[in-house]
Design a protein around this motif. Structure first.
Motif: not given
Length: 472
Positions: A271-279, A289-296
């Protein structure tokens, strides 16, 4: 080219990894959790791992057996199965890369939306709002402007981009291994929670089939080392780099998806929005963690976008030299760039972005459509190696590799199901018309062999149920 200027094993492996890691990996937890439980997840990766390694080795074998052929996917198919199949391979690969580029933009702006959107004010949403359309269009034409001026990724930029892609993945895997709980992973072992009133019984093999297009999508770019084979310091490094790169990326993909389902219940990840790794990372460590994945993700997508635009521009240019695409795609501008092909690609991206905005389709839909278009090109790679091995009575290893890669590609075609195969028919139809027009303009007549006429007839017949599926 001097031996000092050629690419060694390490650099070649890095290029393979970089070409495969774009946007898909950052959305893998949600994409896989949406269609499969833990058991099907493991089976799906096992099948994909074996098949994709044989496909990678096939590229390496063809680069060794036919070093005289440039152009990779298009040239191999044309040499092995004639002009029409060569065109279909080029058209399918071009559409895969072009729609993939659109997917890159959509998921990048979905990531931007995680910083700007609130429950009361959705600006970018899933990358399919008007604001996202405007931003994505601006990026598309900025890349067009850069490529038209001959701007390409330097080796140093590629190295930095690869680090930016891989570093957060290593952080995620390390933390996920620490937070992993086997009871959560085993709680939905059979994928029972996937059942719906419309589909009360979702079997294991059905789940496995549903993972196939997703797993193939994240390996698109596997042909990177074979494409660059003439620059390799040693010819045997092409096969080594391809296999090493695929194995390393496969391990990352498996670790990310398997460990994620041991952090949160499968349904929550789905049910997560993508990028789901961030969630998932935010659940483990908080907001940073959300900021790191989203920026990368955004950096990774933009660096990959440029490379894939170059791929998408080059294929029609090569095809035009053999009359498969319009002659206008042959001409180069003052910077040595096939401008007609580049403009055609960018206009197609713009049209797809408009359709995404109007239909509200998400990254997941683009992923499936894009991957369905790579099925024929990859199938023809294994089939051409098998044909070469049988016709030339080559050693048993070439026959085995070609047969294994062909069987894997056929399995993927079967797993894709009739819905996406029929949809791909609609996308191949305008390509067939373009090919016939180009053939007539290039040769003054249509040059079609008997079996090619049969293929076009089959395509026309399949168009009937394809249109019915779309509009019925």
């Amino acid at each position: 080219m001097s031996s000092q200027a050629k690419i060694g094993l390490t650099a070649l492996t890095t290029l393979v990894i970089s070409s495969m890691i774009g946007s898909g990996i950052f959305s893998l937890p949600q994409n896989m959790a949406e269609v499969a439980g833990s058991q099907a997840l493991l089976i799906g990766w096992l099948i994909t791992g074996i098949g994709i390694i044989f496909l990678g080795i096939s590229f390496a074998c063809l680069a060794k057996l036919r070093p005289d052929l440039d152009g990779g996917i298009y040239t191999y198919a044309r040499e092995g199965f004639g002009g029409l199949m060569g065109f279909f391979s080029a058209w399918g690969y071009w559409l895969c890369t072009t729609i993939g580029i659109v997917g890159y933009l959509v998921v990048a702006f979905e990531a931007v939306g995680t910083f700007t959107d609130t429950p009361d004010a959705v600006l970018f949403g899933k990358g399919n709002t008007f604001a996202a359309f405007v931003g994505e269009s601006a990026v598309a034409w900025l890349i067009y402007w850069l490529v038209a001026r001959g701007i390409k990724e330097a080796a140093g930029v590629n190295l930095v981009a690869t680090f930016v892609k891989v570093f957060p993945l290593m952080v995620f895997i390390g933390l996920a291994a620490y937070f992993f709980r086997s009871d959560i992973f085993m709680a939905d072992w059979s994928g029972a929670t996937l059942a719906t009133p419309e589909q009360p019984d979702v079997g294991i093999m059905s789940q496995v089939k549903n993972t196939m297009l997703i797993t193939l999508w994240v390996f698109t770019g596997i042909e990177g080392a074979a494409v660059l084979s003439k620059y390799a310091r040693r010819r045997e490094d092409v096969g080594r780099a391809t296999v090493l790169g695929v194995v390393l990326v496969l391990l990352m993909y498996v670790a990310i998806t398997v460990l994620a389902q041991g952090i949160l219940p499968r349904a929550d990840i789905a049910a997560m929005a993508n990028p789901s790794m961030a969630g998932v990372l935010a659940y483990m460590v908080g907001g940073w963690g959300k900021v790191l994945i989203s920026v990368c993700l955004i950096v990774s997508v933009l660096s990959s976008y440029l490379s894939w635009t170059l791929y998408a521009t080059e294929i029609p240019h090569l095809g035009a030299k053999n009359g498969a695409f319009p002659k206008s795609f042959i001409r180069l501008n003052a910077n040595g760039v096939p401008h007609g092909s580049l403009l055609f690609t960018t206009l197609t991206v713009q049209l797809c972005l408009f359709l995404v905005w109007q239909t509200g389709n998400s990254y997941s839909t683009l992923l499936m459509v894009s991957t369905s278009m790579i099925l024929i090109p990859y199938l023809l790679i294994g089939a051409y190696l098998l044909k070469l091995a049988l016709a030339g009575n080559l050693s048993a290893k070439y026959k085995f590799i070609g047969a294994a890669a062909t069987l894997y590609a056929l399995w993927i075609v079967y797993a894709a199901g009739t819905e996406y195969l029929l949809f791909s028919v609609l996308l191949y139809l305008p390509g067939a018309l373009l090919y016939l027009h180009s053939q007539h303009r290039f040769h003054g007549r249509l040059k079609l062999q008997g079996f090619e006429k049969i293929i076009l007839l089959i395509l026309a017949v399949l168009a009937v149920p394809a249109f019915y599926q779309l509009y019925g």
